[in-house]
Scaffold this active site. Structure first.
Site, PDB file in Angstrom:
ATOM      1  CB  CYS A  51      -0.651   0.454   1.320  1.00  0.00           C
ATOM      2  SG  CYS A  51      -1.814  -1.295   1.630  1.00  0.00           S
ATOM      3  NE  ARG A  77       4.815   1.901  -0.665  1.00  0.00           N
ATOM      4  CZ  ARG A  77       6.079   1.708  -0.093  1.00  0.00           C
ATOM      5  NH1 ARG A  77       6.721   3.112  -0.007  1.00  0.00           N
ATOM      6  NH2 ARG A  77       5.060   1.518   1.172  1.00  0.00           N
ATOM      7  CD1 TRP A 134      -0.176  -5.327  -3.574  1.00  0.00           C
ATOM      8  CD2 TRP A 134      -0.561  -6.876  -1.109  1.00  0.00           C
ATOM      9  NE1 TRP A 134       0.601  -7.458  -3.142  1.00  0.00           N
ATOM     10  CE2 TRP A 134       0.037  -7.827  -1.951  1.00  0.00           C
ATOM     11  CE3 TRP A 134      -0.462  -7.365   0.190  1.00  0.00           C
ATOM     12  CZ2 TRP A 134       0.666  -8.959  -1.680  1.00  0.00           C
ATOM     13  CZ3 TRP A 134      -0.169  -8.675   0.614  1.00  0.00           C
ATOM     14  CH2 TRP A 134       0.469  -8.941  -0.171  1.00  0.00           C
ATOM     15  CG  ASN A 183       0.093   2.862   3.462  1.00  0.00           C
ATOM     16  OD1 ASN A 183      -0.791   2.764   3.038  1.00  0.00           O
ATOM     17  ND2 ASN A 183       1.213   3.144   3.184  1.00  0.00           N
ATOM     18  N   GLY A 184      -0.448  -0.714   6.708  1.00  0.00           N
ATOM     19  CA  GLY A 184      -0.591  -1.465   8.022  1.00  0.00           C
ATOM     20  C   GLY A 184      -2.001  -2.276   8.375  1.00  0.00           C
ATOM     21  CD  GLU A 232      17.449 -12.806  -7.555  1.00  0.00           C
ATOM     22  OE1 GLU A 232      16.924 -13.181  -6.958  1.00  0.00           O
ATOM     23  OE2 GLU A 232      17.002 -11.829  -7.539  1.00  0.00           O
ATOM     24  CE  LYS A 275      13.837 -10.885  -9.979  1.00  0.00           C
ATOM     25  NZ  LYS A 275      14.704 -11.292  -8.636  1.00  0.00           N
ATOM     26  CD  GLU A 303      10.313 -11.611  -7.743  1.00  0.00           C
ATOM     27  OE1 GLU A 303       9.929 -10.728  -7.273  1.00  0.00           O
ATOM     28  OE2 GLU A 303      11.567 -11.911  -8.309  1.00  0.00           O
ATOM     29  CG  HIS A 312      19.411 -36.842  -3.544  1.00  0.00           C
ATOM     30  ND1 HIS A 312      19.980 -38.280  -3.204  1.00  0.00           N
ATOM     31  CD2 HIS A 312      20.161 -36.516  -4.082  1.00  0.00           C
ATOM     32  CE1 HIS A 312      20.843 -38.644  -3.717  1.00  0.00           C
ATOM     33  NE2 HIS A 312      21.283 -37.760  -4.035  1.00  0.00           N
ATOM     34  CE  LYS A 354      12.001  -2.692  -5.868  1.00  0.00           C
ATOM     35  NZ  LYS A 354      12.687  -3.877  -6.624  1.00  0.00           N
TER      36      LYS A 354
HETATM   37  C1  F6R Z   1      12.585 -10.496  -5.683  1.00  0.00           C
HETATM   38  C2  F6R Z   1      12.630  -9.039  -4.812  1.00  0.00           C
HETATM   39  C3  F6R Z   1      12.039  -9.909  -3.330  1.00  0.00           C
HETATM   40  C4  F6R Z   1      12.759  -9.079  -1.788  1.00  0.00           C
HETATM   41  C5  F6R Z   1      12.248  -9.064  -0.691  1.00  0.00           C
HETATM   42  C6  F6R Z   1      13.281  -8.255   0.007  1.00  0.00           C
HETATM   43  O1  F6R Z   1      13.145  -9.337  -7.402  1.00  0.00           O
HETATM   44  O2  F6R Z   1      12.520  -7.859  -4.981  1.00  0.00           O
HETATM   45  O3  F6R Z   1      12.366 -11.074  -2.929  1.00  0.00           O
HETATM   46  O4  F6R Z   1      14.304  -9.261  -2.367  1.00  0.00           O
HETATM   47  O5  F6R Z   1      10.924  -8.814  -0.526  1.00  0.00           O
HETATM   48  O6  F6R Z   1      12.522  -7.031  -0.187  1.00  0.00           O
HETATM   49  P1  F6R Z   1      13.669  -5.774   0.533  1.00  0.00           P
HETATM   50  O7  F6R Z   1      15.274  -6.034   0.399  1.00  0.00           O
HETATM   51  O8  F6R Z   1      13.387  -4.806   0.593  1.00  0.00           O
HETATM   52  O9  F6R Z   1      13.583  -6.253   2.384  1.00  0.00           O
END
Ligand code: F6R
Length: 591
Positions: free
Chosen positions: A2, A27, A72, A98-99, A468, A472, A475, A491, A586
């Site tokens: 949010c 975000r 959100w 927010n929250g 990683e 990617k 997501e 395994h 984000k």
């Molecule tokens: C994936 C991604 C998330 C963040 C995670 C932690 O592309 O961006 O997995 O890495 O939500 O976020 P931060 O780094 O802001 O604590």
């Protein structure tokens, strides 16, 4: 997650708030709304969907005061009814929040039995509590009384129909910044939302209450003691939040990585020496164990930090997932040191752990891209990863910047001199070469987009990059992907291989080259369509992507660009919203 924006000033408040919400779109959200002063009334406009959908209902409206929100969904599905702003039952107060309020059911039962509700949100409880208490208290007192009852997290902006010259705010655990410009005071959940309207900002402390008018800013703590206004200059430039000529922020951010590495060299090296506070170095050297705490991509980056610290400094390390650590207490050594990684510095799971660790008085370093964040304020030390604003939800340059920063930190803590600086320069050149080769990555993306599953494999360093890589692809391309240590395939996971399942191997380490290739071959024999991403020195002519050689321990900084591009093109080819993937945010500000 949010986003909140508020504006009171001489310009068109509604325009400022909608622009602020657009800047916070990155975000992640599923509905949006605004409340604004029109004559002697507060009007509300909200929609499920994008901020651009709001523009239609508020076209050309002028206002001197407005608040806005991107939601959100947490309590209740994403729809217009649950979208913010919310209004109290008798229409006196309007709120954006927010929250998450954890005790909202209890408060509803105890205080609001006479009230009826429109939405399924916890937010509607807050605004009705304020209205309920305002029957016998002033607005300020009613808000502070409400604050004293709320458990959970909140950053709220509140309008009072009986007083249209003020915006009220309250904050605990969720981030809220107040900005000051020549002709306005504004609010936003992060600094991006203030750009263009404020020159200075001040992050609000937990349990702050405030009353803001055109004339001034009046802040208090929960018991009514005045808080001094301490503003600092906004350093983020407008260009940083502009896509420029790129189709997406994610592509721009992928392309910014070679420059990001050079920036980090510039910030942290003078000649061959590393500039990191000697107090911090001393403190880490004293510790008998380093505990890394992070989430998602940042957690995958911290595997490399563990590797560098153990190899170079001989200090045992462990990586913890923050959302697990909050609810479990591991064995703590005698002299532990905690290092948190976070791009946003606002991740709720991390903040919960930091607070827990802080209570035990253990030293804390936060490595982050956001030095004005809550995590930095809670830490003893911080290191900036200097990646510049990252707007795309999927992290790219912040992930690599964290790896570079941890290599630099390990070099500073270690008593051994290495040629890290020149090795990093070579990395930035190698990254540029990978970017020149983007068509190959696009070709692979084309071949895998229609598959139900895809797997990345590797060993050691390459396994961490596979984690990683797989995240990617999940997501943004919405392809079910897993990463396996190649040795683990037989395994269990190899049972998943069917005809044409894509299996992508990452090979940058001499010691595991041969064995990873054998494991890949085992999947090919069972019908997998295999791909190899390999360093030049270890490559064969049949390999699909060949990346330049760099120091072996820095190779993940180069190989990861390939998998970022594969995920990016897979998302583009599937016509997905690359920068704002569904269901993701984000800044993950709820636990
Ligand atoms: C994936 C991604 C998330 C963040 C995670 C932690 O592309 O961006 O997995 O890495 O939500 O976020 P931060 O780094 O802001 O604590």
């Amino acid at each position: 997650m949010c986003g909140i924006v508020g504006y009171i000033g001489k310009e068109n408040a509604l325009k400022a708030v909608v622009e602020g919400l657009e800047k916070l779109e990155y975000r992640g959200y599923d509905s949006a709304g605004v409340a604004y002063k029109k004559g002697e009334d507060i009007l509300i406009c909200k929609e499920k969907g994008r901020v651009s959908d709001l523009k239609l209902c508020i076209l050309d409206t002028d206002s001197s005061l407005a608040i806005g929100h991107t939601r959100w969904a947490t309590h209740g599905e994403p729809n217009k009814r649950n979208a913010h702003p919310h209004c109290s039952m008798n229409g006196r107060f309007v709120i954006v929040h927010n929250g998450i309020i954890e005790n909202y059911q209890k408060l509803k039962f105890e205080y609001l039995s006479e009230y009826s509700f429109i939405s399924e949100t916890d937010t509607e409880i807050i605004v009705n509590l304020i209205e309920h208490f305002s029957i016998s208290l002033t607005t300020e007192e009613a808000i502070r009384k409400t604050m004293s009852l709320l458990e959970g997290s909140y950053a709220c902006l509140i309008l009072d129909q009986n007083d249209l010259e003020h915006i009220y705010c309250m904050k605990d655990k969720s981030p809220l910044l107040i900005g000051r410009g020549k002709s306005a005071v504004c609010f936003a959940s992060d600094i991006t939302g203030l750009i263009g309207y404020a020159e200075e900002y001040m992050p609000l402390e937990d349990k702050t209450f405030g009353v803001i008018s055109k004339e001034g800013i009046y802040l208090q703590d929960i018991i009514g003691i005045a808080i001094e206004n301490k503003f600092q200059k906004i350093a983020v430039q407008k260009e940083e939040i502009d896509k420029q000529t790129y189709d997406h922020f994610m592509l721009k951010e992928i392309y910014e990585q070679p420059m990001m590495v050079r920036n980090l060299i510039h910030h942290y090296f003078s000649k061959e020496e590393v500039n990191v506070s000697s107090k911090l170095i001393h403190h880490i050297r004293q510790s008998d164990k380093i505990n890394f705490v992070a989430c998602g991509s940042s957690m995958y980056a911290s595997y490399f930090a563990k590797y560098y610290m153990e190899k170079l400094c001989g200090i045992p390390c462990e990586v913890f997932c923050a959302s697990e650590l909050v609810y479990s207490t591991p064995l703590i050594s005698k002299r532990p040191f905690f290092i948190f990684f976070s791009q946003s510095g606002e991740t709720a799971d991390l903040i919960a752990v930091i607070k827990k660790i802080k209570k035990q008085r253990f030293p804390i370093l936060t490595i982050t891209n956001t030095i004005e964040s809550s995590m930095v304020r809670l830490s003893d030390y911080y290191l900036n990863i200097y990646a510049g604003k990252e707007i795309a939800v999927a992290s790219t340059k912040a992930y690599t910047a964290m790896i570079v920063t941890s290599a630099i930190l390990a070099r500073a803590v270690s008593k051994t001199k290495t040629n890290l600086k020149s090795n990093l320069k070579a990395v930035s050149l190698a990254m540029e070469k990978v970017l020149e080769n983007k068509e190959v990555c696009k070709g692979i993306a084309k071949e895998i987009i229609d598959q139900k599953d895809a797997f990345y494999i590797g060993r050691g360093i390459d396994y961490w990059t596979s984690l990683e890589a797989s995240l990617k692809l999940k997501e943004i391309a919405y392809i079910h992907t897993e990463a396996f240590s190649s040795g683990e395939l037989k395994h269990g996971p190899i049972a998943l291989i069917t005809k044409n399942t894509p299996v992508l191997a990452i090979i940058t380490q001499e010691g595991t080259n041969r064995i990873t290739r054998s494991n890949l071959e085992e999947t090919a024999s069972r019908g997998a369509k295999t791909y190899v991403i390999a360093s030049k020195g270890l490559s064969t002519p049949k390999d699909d992507v060949i990346i330049p050689n760099v120091a072996h321990y820095l190779s993940p900084l180069v190989s990861v660009l390939v998998v970022q591009l594969i995920a990016y093109y897979a998302a583009v080819l599937k016509h997905n919203d690359v920068d704002k993937p569904k269901n993701l945010a984000k800044s993950v500000t709820v636990e």
